[in-house]
Write a protein that holds these residues in place. Structure first.
Motif, PDB file in Angstrom:
ATOM      1  N   PRO A   1       0.814  -1.232   0.000  1.00 15.29           N
ATOM      2  CA  PRO A   1       0.000   0.000   0.000  1.00 15.29           C
ATOM      3  C   PRO A   1       0.842   1.275   0.000  1.00 15.29           C
ATOM      4  O   PRO A   1       0.434   2.288  -0.584  1.00 15.29           O
ATOM      5  N   ALA A   2       2.045   1.250   0.654  1.00 18.00           N
ATOM      6  CA  ALA A   2       2.873   2.463   0.707  1.00 18.00           C
ATOM      7  C   ALA A   2       3.413   2.856  -0.650  1.00 18.00           C
ATOM      8  O   ALA A   2       3.870   3.993  -0.832  1.00 18.00           O
ATOM      9  N   ALA A   3       3.370   1.945  -1.627  1.00 19.25           N
ATOM     10  CA  ALA A   3       3.893   2.262  -2.962  1.00 19.25           C
ATOM     11  C   ALA A   3       2.910   3.061  -3.800  1.00 19.25           C
ATOM     12  O   ALA A   3       3.277   3.578  -4.858  1.00 19.25           O
ATOM     13  N   LEU A   4       1.664   3.159  -3.354  1.00 18.01           N
ATOM     14  CA  LEU A   4       0.630   3.801  -4.162  1.00 18.01           C
ATOM     15  C   LEU A   4       0.499   5.268  -3.759  1.00 18.01           C
ATOM     16  O   LEU A   4       0.306   5.603  -2.587  1.00 18.01           O
ATOM     17  N   LEU A   5       0.607   6.165  -4.738  1.00 16.18           N
ATOM     18  CA  LEU A   5       0.401   7.599  -4.538  1.00 16.18           C
ATOM     19  C   LEU A   5      -0.954   7.950  -5.137  1.00 16.18           C
ATOM     20  O   LEU A   5      -1.143   7.867  -6.346  1.00 16.18           O
ATOM     21  N   GLU A   6      -1.892   8.327  -4.290  1.00 17.19           N
ATOM     22  CA  GLU A   6      -3.249   8.589  -4.753  1.00 17.19           C
ATOM     23  C   GLU A   6      -3.567  10.067  -4.622  1.00 17.19           C
ATOM     24  O   GLU A   6      -3.350  10.675  -3.579  1.00 17.19           O
ATOM     25  N   GLU A   7      -4.067  10.605  -5.707  1.00 16.55           N
ATOM     26  CA  GLU A   7      -4.507  11.996  -5.740  1.00 16.55           C
ATOM     27  C   GLU A   7      -5.788  12.088  -6.531  1.00 16.55           C
ATOM     28  O   GLU A   7      -5.858  11.611  -7.669  1.00 16.55           O
ATOM     29  N   ALA A   8      -6.786  12.673  -5.935  1.00 12.39           N
ATOM     30  CA  ALA A   8      -8.068  12.903  -6.611  1.00 12.39           C
ATOM     31  C   ALA A   8      -8.584  11.588  -7.193  1.00 12.39           C
ATOM     32  O   ALA A   8      -8.852  10.642  -6.479  1.00 12.39           O
ATOM     33  N   ASN A   9      -8.646  11.529  -8.520  1.00 11.63           N
ATOM     34  CA  ASN A   9      -9.263  10.369  -9.160  1.00 11.63           C
ATOM     35  C   ASN A   9      -8.252   9.471  -9.858  1.00 11.63           C
ATOM     36  O   ASN A   9      -8.600   8.719 -10.762  1.00 11.63           O
ATOM     37  N   HIS A  10      -6.976   9.563  -9.493  1.00 10.78           N
ATOM     38  CA  HIS A  10      -6.001   8.674 -10.137  1.00 10.78           C
ATOM     39  C   HIS A  10      -5.000   8.197  -9.102  1.00 10.78           C
ATOM     40  O   HIS A  10      -4.805   8.801  -8.044  1.00 10.78           O
ATOM     41  N   ALA A  11      -4.342   7.060  -9.416  1.00  5.89           N
ATOM     42  CA  ALA A  11      -3.347   6.459  -8.538  1.00  5.89           C
ATOM     43  C   ALA A  11      -2.068   6.248  -9.333  1.00  5.89           C
ATOM     44  O   ALA A  11      -2.116   5.796 -10.493  1.00  5.89           O
ATOM     45  N   ASP A  12      -0.916   6.564  -8.715  1.00  2.26           N
ATOM     46  CA  ASP A  12       0.371   6.461  -9.377  1.00  2.26           C
ATOM     47  C   ASP A  12       1.330   5.618  -8.542  1.00  2.26           C
ATOM     48  O   ASP A  12       1.129   5.420  -7.334  1.00  2.26           O
ATOM     49  N   VAL A  13       2.374   5.137  -9.199  1.00 12.94           N
ATOM     50  CA  VAL A  13       3.520   4.532  -8.528  1.00 12.94           C
ATOM     51  C   VAL A  13       4.778   5.149  -9.128  1.00 12.94           C
ATOM     52  O   VAL A  13       4.757   5.691 -10.249  1.00 12.94           O
ATOM     53  N   LEU A  14       5.871   5.079  -8.389  1.00 12.05           N
ATOM     54  CA  LEU A  14       7.171   5.555  -8.878  1.00 12.05           C
ATOM     55  C   LEU A  14       8.006   4.335  -9.235  1.00 12.05           C
ATOM     56  O   LEU A  14       8.423   3.566  -8.360  1.00 12.05           O
ATOM     57  N   VAL A  15       8.211   4.137 -10.535  1.00 14.12           N
ATOM     58  CA  VAL A  15       8.887   2.958 -11.048  1.00 14.12           C
ATOM     59  C   VAL A  15      10.371   3.266 -11.246  1.00 14.12           C
ATOM     60  O   VAL A  15      10.732   4.306 -11.831  1.00 14.12           O
ATOM     61  N   GLU A  16      11.200   2.355 -10.780  1.00 18.75           N
ATOM     62  CA  GLU A  16      12.650   2.533 -10.927  1.00 18.75           C
ATOM     63  C   GLU A  16      13.032   2.377 -12.392  1.00 18.75           C
ATOM     64  O   GLU A  16      12.744   1.370 -13.020  1.00 18.75           O
ATOM     65  N   VAL A  17      13.730   3.423 -12.922  1.00 17.24           N
ATOM     66  CA  VAL A  17      14.204   3.398 -14.310  1.00 17.24           C
ATOM     67  C   VAL A  17      15.681   3.053 -14.367  1.00 17.24           C
ATOM     68  O   VAL A  17      16.123   2.231 -15.187  1.00 17.24           O
TER      69      VAL A  17
END
Length: 433
Positions: A351-367
């Motif tokens: 759950p800590a990997a999910l960044l939620e704002e308003a109506n969308h959810a993001d993750v930060l993927v290692e490049v």
């Protein structure tokens, strides 16, 4: 360039508390691409975790009951309207206290086991008696007219006119038609060949000795036997001796309980994963709710209903179980446990990997781990649980239209420090755009 800074406080020589701008924790290296400094990783306590394939979902626990397999139950009728003369007999048991006869037999009743072909009842019917009498009459007339025609053929040719011979021939042929018609009627009424032959024997007896009366044949002349069409258990009995019955009435219901039907209720949101199961995956285990010590019985289900109950918002799933041991009782409440397979299209992150704002959810993927670069990307969240977030690895076209991007097993995402980073990104959002 977008940068993230964490304010640091220190005391000036005059004793006043002042703040100084720290070095940037990260910078925007490209569209949605963040590059962290070593200090930034330490300041935000950034750590990553690997995206894993989703585990098997929890099994479905479905309430239901044991029912009679409708394909193994028959309604037993009398073929003719009439009066019930007797009910089939079975040996009594020492505990029986009703309906006993002097020979240790008692009438059939609910719950008795019967075999295919066993006599369940005897019905007296004037229809069957009349049709048997028609056959006897036709047979005896045929015999008489055949004898007359034989004598006419043996007589001198000029003794009888040709018309008389033709009339005798027509009468004999009419008798043959009447015999065939009476036999066909009896066969259409499902009388056996033995029963029809018994009528022929009675006709022969009448020809030999019209005055002789067969009392045994007279007693059974108008009776018809009601026999069990299968081996099973009587689950319903609706008459007694002396009742007038009709062919449309159910005298008995006999069910083969060596195989029973399992009927369970499924909420409509659980129907899609059930329908997605392949035929060889449609297994369940049946647990008897009233018996805490029972061993769950493995079985399969084949029918997933297409109608939703508007009140309960649930559908029906049906399967069958072997009950040759008689360990299942019709009407018992059961719980069916259906294991669901792993969906290869799903992955999970903490759950800590999910960044939620308003109506969308993001993750930060290692490049690039060496360069400490991470890309922020929207993902398609399928299910949220306390310990895991389930994400669709390959978003659907509709989800892609809303910006969602693929997230593959084996990739790494930021799983710690994300909340602090999200706050930093939110504070710098106006500058980024």
């Amino acid at each position: 360039m977008l940068s993230g800074r964490v304010q640091r406080a220190f005391f000036a020589p005059g004793g006043t508390l002042e703040t100084a701008a720290p070095p940037p924790a990260f910078e925007l290296a490209g569209p949605n691409l963040l590059r962290f400094t070593p200090d930034g990783v330490r300041q935000l306590q950034i750590s990553t975790t690997e995206v894993r394939p989703a585990p098997a979902p929890p099994p479905l626990l479905l309430p239901g009951s044991v029912t009679i397999d409708p394909n193994r139950m028959v309604r037993v009728h009398s073929r003719f309207a009439g009066e019930v003369a007797s009910i089939g007999q079975v040996p009594d048991r020492p505990t029986d206290s009703e309906g006993l006869s002097h020979n240790g037999m008692r009438p059939l009743r609910y719950g008795d086991h019967v075999t295919q072909g066993q006599v369940l009842a005897i019905v007296w019917s004037k229809d069957i008696g009349e049709k048997k009498s028609e056959l006897v009459d036709a047979i005896t007339r045929t015999s008489v007219d055949r004898a007359v025609l034989t004598r006419l053929h043996k007589a001198p040719k000029d003794l009888f006119p040709a018309r008389t011979i033709e009339e005798a021939k027509r009468a004999y042929e009419s008798d043959l038609v009447a015999v065939a018609r009476a036999e066909r009627t009896l066969r259409s009424w499902r009388l056996t060949e033995d029963e029809i032959n018994a009528v022929r024997d009675e006709a022969a007896q009448v020809e030999r000795d019209p005055q002789r009366e067969d009392k045994a044949a007279a007693r059974s002349w108008a009776q018809t036997e009601v026999r069990s069409p299968l081996t099973g258990v009587i689950v319903e009995k609706n008459f007694n001796v002396g009742d007038m019955v009709d062919p449309a009435a159910d005298l008995f219901k006999v069910a083969d309980l060596s195989r029973v039907q399992i009927t369970v209720s499924v909420y409509e949101e659980d129907l899609p994963p059930l329908r997605a199961l392949q035929p060889d995956e449609r297994h369940w285990s049946i647990d008897i709710k009233a018996d805490p010590n029972d061993v769950p019985v493995a079985g399969t289900f084949d029918v997933i209903g297409d109608i939703i109950d508007p009140t309960q918002h649930s559908g029906v799933v049906i399967g069958w179980l072997d009950n040759s041991r008689g360990h299942l009782t019709v009407g018992q409440f059961i719980t069916a446990t259906v294991p669901l397979p792993v969906d290869p299209r799903l992955v999970v992150v903490p759950p800590a990997a999910l960044l939620e704002e308003a109506n969308h959810a993001d993750v930060l993927v290692e490049v690039d781990a060496t360069r400490r670069e991470y890309r922020r990307q929207p993902v398609a969240v399928v299910r949220r649980q306390e310990q895991l977030i389930t994400i669709r690895s390959q978003p659907t076209p509709d989800e892609v239209s809303h910006g969602c991007q693929p997230l593959l097993a084996g990739q790494r995402v930021i799983s710690a420090g994300g909340l602090e980073l999200s706050a930093e990104l939110t504070n710098d959002e106006p500058q980024a755009r």
